[in-house]
Motif scaffolding. Structure first.
Motif, short mmCIF file in Angstrom:
data_model
loop_
_atom_site.label_atom_id
_atom_site.label_comp_id
_atom_site.label_asym_id
_atom_site.label_seq_id
_atom_site.Cartn_x
_atom_site.Cartn_y
_atom_site.Cartn_z
N TRP A 1 10.24 -0.84 -12.55
CA TRP A 1 11.18 -1.44 -11.61
C TRP A 1 10.67 -1.51 -10.18
CZ3 TRP A 1 13.59 1.07 -7.43
CH2 TRP A 1 13.38 2.44 -7.34
N LYS A 2 9.81 -0.56 -9.80
CA LYS A 2 9.39 -0.52 -8.40
C LYS A 2 8.52 -1.71 -8.00
CE LYS A 2 9.76 4.41 -7.39
NZ LYS A 2 9.06 5.63 -6.92
N PHE B 1 14.47 -9.35 -7.49
CA PHE B 1 15.59 -8.42 -7.62
C PHE B 1 16.32 -8.62 -8.95
CE2 PHE B 1 15.61 -8.61 -2.78
CZ PHE B 1 14.96 -7.39 -2.66
N VAL C 1 19.93 -2.26 -5.56
CA VAL C 1 19.24 -3.48 -5.98
C VAL C 1 20.22 -4.65 -6.04
CG1 VAL C 1 17.86 -4.57 -7.79
CG2 VAL C 1 17.53 -2.15 -7.27
N TRP D 1 10.99 -4.29 -7.03
CA TRP D 1 11.73 -3.82 -5.87
C TRP D 1 10.92 -3.99 -4.59
CZ3 TRP D 1 16.13 -2.90 -3.78
CH2 TRP D 1 16.28 -2.00 -2.73
N CYS E 1 14.25 -6.99 -11.51
CA CYS E 1 14.31 -5.54 -11.33
C CYS E 1 15.50 -4.97 -12.09
CB CYS E 1 14.41 -5.21 -9.85
SG CYS E 1 14.36 -3.43 -9.48
#
Length: 283
Positions: free
Chosen positions: A211-212, A245, A262, A215, A248
């Motif tokens: 996810w980072k 996003f 988020v 992000w 994400c």
């Protein structure tokens, strides 16, 4: 979309036609991609060639997806890296070198510097170094140093330490998505938004479920908009941030506690995109 993309096979492309509703082509030219990337990433000229090519190829893939979604592209062809690099002003050809010249011709050419460098676009096997315990120990050392520097808010030193670890891992063909995202965070903390967006993109390629990567890429792209007047290129950045996003939120690694943040950033990107689109249409 038509204002940004001149999807033609010729170079330079013809000007866009306001009453055109379709793009009759199956190829995105290198000029198109470079034109779009130079607007989105003004600092790209200062990047190393290898990093520049990776980011341009990412831009091509994004444009191809947009055209496919719009029904304008059926069989996109990725321009070879050498062709892309040539349009950035590098002395690079993208035709295969001619056969070896006869000895007399070769002798006549001695003392003359080459005016171009050939970059092959053929798939060639890549040889990696073996990951040894010694290399892993070096990687761990640089990673721990980077973590220490980051906690001390010494972001430049942190990014350098993470970069050394990444270099060792890349030579072994074993990139670590968490180290890459740590460098993205360091770049973001230094307001180096292009570098942060690039590292975020690389995270997405190494591990699409981390996810980072999405992000940090989304944050970096949004921060590029601050202080900039509404324009088509700024709207395109905002669109890419929105997509980052959205993706994400689809990852399985996103912590539940982070999800509201988020979602908030996603809504902010949508609102910003809407206001930019309205401003661009009025101008």
């Amino acid at each position: 979309l038509r204002a940004l993309i001149f999807a033609t096979a010729e170079y330079p492309p013809p000007p866009p036609r306001s009453n055109t509703t379709s793009i009759p082509t199956t190829r995105i030219s290198a000029f198109v991609v470079v034109y779009q990337a130079r607007n989105l990433y003004p600092d790209l000229l200062s990047m190393a060639d290898a990093d520049r090519i990776k980011l341009l190829e990412s831009s091509i893939a994004y444009l191809q997806g947009k055209l496919r979604d719009a029904g304008h592209l059926e069989d996109a062809i990725l321009p070879p890296a050498a062709e892309l690099l040539q349009h950035w002003g590098g002395a690079v050809t993208f035709d295969k070198p001619a056969a070896e010249p006869p000895p007399a011709a070769a002798a006549a050419g001695e003392g003359k510097s080459a005016s171009a460098t050939y970059l092959s676009d053929e798939d060639e096997p890549v040889e990696y170094d073996e990951m040894t315990p010694e290399i892993q120990a070096e990687v761990d050392k640089f990673k721990n140093e980077g973590n220490g520097f980051f906690k001390a808010q010494q972001y430049k030193e942190a990014s350098q330490a993470y970069g050394k670890a990444m270099k060792l891992l890349d030579k072994c063909g074993n990139p670590d998505v968490k180290i890459i995202s740590n460098r993205a965070a360091s770049m973001l903390a230094m307001d180096k938004f292009v570098a942060a967006a690039f590292d975020g993109q690389r995270c997405m390629e190494v591990d699409p479920d981390w996810w980072k990567g999405y992000w940090y890429r989304g944050q970096a792209l949004m921060k590029m908009l601050k202080g900039k007047p509404p324009s088509t290129s700024m709207a395109e950045r905002c669109e890419q941030a929105k997509i980052a996003f959205q993706d994400c939120l689809k990852t399985t690694t996103l912590p539940d506690a982070k999800r509201p943040q988020v979602e908030m950033e996603l809504q902010n990107s949508k609102n910003t995109l809407m206001s930019m689109t309205t401003a661009c249409n009025q101008s």
